[in-house]
Design a protein around this motif. Sequence first.
Motif, PDB file in Angstrom:
ATOM      1  N   ASP A 294       0.833  -1.217   0.000  1.00  0.00           N
ATOM      2  CA  ASP A 294       0.000   0.000   0.000  1.00  0.00           C
ATOM      3  C   ASP A 294       0.862   1.260   0.000  1.00  0.00           C
ATOM      4  O   ASP A 294       2.026   1.237   0.399  1.00  0.00           O
ATOM      5  N   GLU A 295       0.252   2.356  -0.410  1.00  0.00           N
ATOM      6  CA  GLU A 295       0.777   3.702  -0.211  1.00  0.00           C
ATOM      7  C   GLU A 295       2.274   3.816  -0.524  1.00  0.00           C
ATOM      8  O   GLU A 295       3.054   4.219   0.330  1.00  0.00           O
TER       9      GLU A 295
ATOM     10  N   TRP B 270      -2.090  -5.466   0.231  1.00  0.00           N
ATOM     11  CA  TRP B 270      -3.146  -4.448   0.200  1.00  0.00           C
ATOM     12  C   TRP B 270      -3.572  -4.222  -1.250  1.00  0.00           C
ATOM     13  O   TRP B 270      -2.825  -4.557  -2.181  1.00  0.00           O
TER      14      TRP B 270
ATOM     15  N   TRP C 144      -8.846  -2.587   1.268  1.00  0.00           N
ATOM     16  CA  TRP C 144      -8.973  -1.600   2.359  1.00  0.00           C
ATOM     17  C   TRP C 144      -9.527  -0.264   1.893  1.00  0.00           C
ATOM     18  O   TRP C 144     -10.185   0.426   2.657  1.00  0.00           O
TER      19      TRP C 144
ATOM     20  N   TYR D  75     -12.161  -0.265  10.116  1.00  0.00           N
ATOM     21  CA  TYR D  75     -10.989   0.440  10.660  1.00  0.00           C
ATOM     22  C   TYR D  75     -11.260   0.882  12.099  1.00  0.00           C
ATOM     23  O   TYR D  75     -11.944   1.855  12.357  1.00  0.00           O
TER      24      TYR D  75
HETATM   25  C1  ACM Z   1      -3.696   0.968   4.900  1.00  0.00           C
HETATM   26  O1  ACM Z   1      -4.578   1.322   5.689  1.00  0.00           O
HETATM   27  N1  ACM Z   1      -2.760   1.805   4.495  1.00  0.00           N
HETATM   28  C2  ACM Z   1      -3.652  -0.391   4.379  1.00  0.00           C
END
Ligand code: ACM
Length: 551
Positions: free
Chosen positions: A344-345, A394, A411, A436
């Motif tokens: 991710d990110e 992810w 997510w 979350y």
């Molecule tokens: C995430 O919440 N960055 C997977």
Amino acid sequence: MMKKIIILLLGVVVSYSCSVKNQDNSKKDINVYPVIPKPEKLTGMEGEFVIKSDTKIVGDAALEQEGNYLAQLVNMPSGFTLAFKEGKSNEKNSISLKLDDKIENDEGYTLSVSQDKIVIAGKTAKGVFYGIQSLRQLLPPELESKKAIADVEWKVPSVEIIDSPRYVYRGMHLDVGRHMFPVATIKEFIDLIAMHKMNTFHWHLTEDQGWRIEIKKYPKLTEVGAFRKETLIGHGATKEENRKFDGKPYGGFYTQEEVKDIVDYAAKRHITVIPEIEMPGHSIAAIAAYPELGNTGKQYEVGTRWGVYKEIYAPTEKTFDFLEDVLTEVMELFPSQLIHIGGDEAPKDQWEQSKYAQELIKKEGLKNEHELQSYFIKRIEKFVNSKGRNIIGWDEILEGGLAPNAAVMSWRGTEGGIEAAKQKHYVVMTPGHSCYFDHYQSKDTKNEPLAIGGYLPVKKVYSYDPTPKELSKEEQKYILGAQANVWTEYIGTPDYLEYMILPRMDAMAEVVWTKPEHKNWNDFKERLNPMAKRYDVMGLNYAKHVFTGKK
Ligand code: ACM
């Protein structure tokens, strides 16, 4: 005489709401069946079983571990010295554990409680373990006491339960990168997972702000990467010019011995621990330890603020060697079939600037940096597959093309999960809007401890259905289950961790275990009252909003 009550599917609310009000240990309680997640079928009957100091726990040899676990559950608060013995029993005053091939689901169980005896049967030891968890919740909340209490009768109402889970993947995630927690807290977290009949602990072990697992071949990961010089005060969205830091060094890591102990502790509770090693992003702590893994060769420091960092691994042979070495040690510690590789990110700025990355894109005939990330993940997948394991990542790992055997954790909403299932890849649902647990539990955020944002009350968690309607019956089979995620930028203490997971975790347990036709919010809310009593006895700091009605 107590009237015989048959609780079938949804026909339950009236008997609960009448009896839950009388939550003491009196006879009236036998109308209350406070089991979370809700069993598939529970039939209440007249009478009760009382566990005494001479009650026998017997069963198949293969169930010794479960038998000992049950004995310990009872012995601690009662002061009894019950012990598991191999054998069969039709004797009065016994609790029998047995394996039963006729039970279809690998995790399914039956629990039969009569005045004379208790019988728990499972297709596997795991099913028997879940039967023990239901028995546990039918016993008085004082069962959770860590010291012996004299004046409690260890009564169980007579019931017949037939039960099995909806999903094979029922998970809780914990980020120990932003803040880490003592081994004892990790074990308490695992115990809560077990009590809720969940079966997966996703352990997020590496982050920008701290690398938390000892890797023998790369000691600087923990000597350097596990410590930050200070931590941002306040919210991560604070503008750069207004940021203030606390000036206090923070850090730590789990040794391989501690990791083995935790994995073993979880295994005894039928919980798989999935380790997550983040790549190519969320890796500045590792790059701070070994600058040659970065794109610039510059010396960075371990992250001290929250948010996404531009510094990501360079897609070089050095990095691949490093990650393969790390994953080799990780796979030796974690028997999990699924290994989480993050994904991710990962901002592509540095790869856009990097001559090496750009040449690699040309050489491999890739279209852009997203395809380079896909190339990166596919190489790692090949390595992990060569060890007989699979990767999960992810949903960004969809971008630029999914690795052939990868599972996806959705997510950023449910779209990634839907897309992956359509491509016939396994999916775990963790959409931010419903899963979350770092989000606020109240709209009155001023009176809540600082959190990242959002609003996720227990009821919203409860209403989540992990199987998207957009999928065909065939595609729906790729949804393995769901998981709640606990990111810990603002969660620095065990106390606050408890507050963020409880009782939302109860709702998530029912989302992943109980079939939708058996779910009912009002019924669940009633069952939360006795669960809260258990938390009180455990000394846990659960959030009260759902009990007070505070929005
Ligand atoms: C995430 O919440 N960055 C997977």
